[in-house]
Design a protein around this motif. Structure first.
Motif, short mmCIF file in Angstrom:
data_model
loop_
_atom_site.label_atom_id
_atom_site.label_comp_id
_atom_site.label_asym_id
_atom_site.label_seq_id
_atom_site.Cartn_x
_atom_site.Cartn_y
_atom_site.Cartn_z
N GLU A 1 32.02 29.87 73.33
CA GLU A 1 33.43 29.82 73.72
C GLU A 1 33.84 31.09 74.44
O GLU A 1 34.59 31.05 75.42
CB GLU A 1 34.31 29.60 72.49
N VAL B 1 30.82 30.05 68.65
CA VAL B 1 31.92 30.93 69.03
C VAL B 1 31.51 31.82 70.20
O VAL B 1 32.33 32.14 71.07
CB VAL B 1 32.40 31.77 67.82
N SER C 1 39.01 31.04 66.73
CA SER C 1 38.60 30.36 65.51
C SER C 1 37.97 29.02 65.87
O SER C 1 38.48 28.31 66.75
CB SER C 1 39.79 30.14 64.57
N SER C 2 36.87 28.70 65.23
CA SER C 2 36.18 27.44 65.50
C SER C 2 35.56 26.89 64.23
O SER C 2 35.38 27.61 63.25
CB SER C 2 35.08 27.63 66.56
N GLU C 3 35.24 25.62 64.27
CA GLU C 3 34.58 24.97 63.13
C GLU C 3 33.58 23.97 63.67
O GLU C 3 33.86 23.24 64.62
CB GLU C 3 35.61 24.27 62.24
N SER D 1 32.72 27.49 59.41
CA SER D 1 34.01 27.91 59.97
C SER D 1 33.90 29.38 60.35
O SER D 1 33.49 30.20 59.52
CB SER D 1 35.13 27.71 58.95
#
Length: 284
Positions: free
Chosen positions: A63, A60, A80-82, A91
């Protein structure tokens, strides 16, 4: 004959007791071995969950540092990321601290609004806000430090020690405040109606524009045009992000983490952890 039978019986009884004792020891050994195995597995799961969590944070942060995609002006305030690895899944969601009022730097109307929204007694709100702002100009040794932006408050929970702030109010303030954004303003459109209505000197046109934007009646450009006239609104982002992270291992072991990270484009490190703690542990 009787002596021989008696002796044989005594030996059988002794052997029986020995067998019972050995059986008891075997049970204890099995229980202890199971406990050791379970303990080792739990330790391994905790270590794996931490490594997986760090991978999620790194993702994250990457990003955020990468900046917005083409055609987008800035990175979203909520990301939000996974990530899926052989060990399991991480997550993560990160929220920019510009969406919270900074206890150390925010303008007075925002401090007053947060106190009101948290349920502080109306007759005490103005005095409490004054004491908080006065405290910000005092370093830890009690000597004045004009013009300093030093973080006098290290945590929002320190407000619980202020006379006039009840435990319920202190808990409610955690929802609205931060000590790490470094901004004098806040992203007004991100605040809930309870807090918006509690902020003094907030123009009705600003509240109306936020409501119209949420309903899809005006564009973001129009909203920002209205909010630009409010001194305690900010369009910038803080370098700090509040994260919530869940790791789930292949074994079914799961942990939740919360904390704060600092992400700066000028920093040699991808991110710095300001706060990190486990929130819950779960087993399937």
């Amino acid at each position: 004959m009787k002596s021989s039978a008696s002796r044989r019986g005594a030996i059988l009884v002794s052997v029986l007791w020995i067998m019972i004792f050995l059986g008891f020891l075997a049970v204890i050994l099995r229980v202890q071995t199971t406990g050791v195995v379970a303990g080792v597995r739990l330790t391994e799961d905790k270590a794996s969950a931490r490594i997986l969590a760090e991978a999620g944070l790194a993702m994250v942060a990457a990003e955020i540092r990468a900046g917005p995609p083409d055609g987008v002006e800035k990175v979203s305030d909520r990301i939000s990321s996974e990530i899926t690895l052989p060990a399991g899944v991480a997550s993560v969601s990160a929220t920019n601290e510009a969406l919270r009022i900074d206890l150390n730097t925010a303008e007075r109307p925002l401090i007053v609004g947060a106190l009101r929204a948290a349920g502080a007694a109306s007759v005490a709100v103005e005095e409490l806000a004054t004491r908080i702002i006065n405290r910000r100009s005092q370093p830890s040794d009690g000597q004045p430090q004009p013009g300093s932006n030093k973080r006098v408050f290290q945590t929002v929970s320190e407000l619980a020690a202020f006379p006039g702030i009840t435990p319920n109010v202190a808990i409610a303030l955690e929802r609205y405040l931060t000590v790490s954004s470094g901004l004098i303003g806040v992203r007004l459109e991100a605040l809930d109606e309870r807090l918006l209505s509690a902020i003094p000197n907030l123009p009705s046109s600003a509240r109306s524009a936020i409501a119209q934007y949420d309903a899809g009646r005006i564009s973001r450009e129009q909203l920002e045009g209205v909010l630009a006239g409010v001194s305690f609104n900010t369009s910038g982002q803080a370098q700090t992000w509040r994260f919530e992270l869940t790791t789930t291992l292949q074994s079914g072991y799961s942990e939740n983490f919360e904390g704060l990270i600092l992400v700066s484009a000028t920093d040699e490190k991808p991110y710095r952890v300001l706060d990190w703690h486990r929130s819950t542990t779960e087993f399937e």
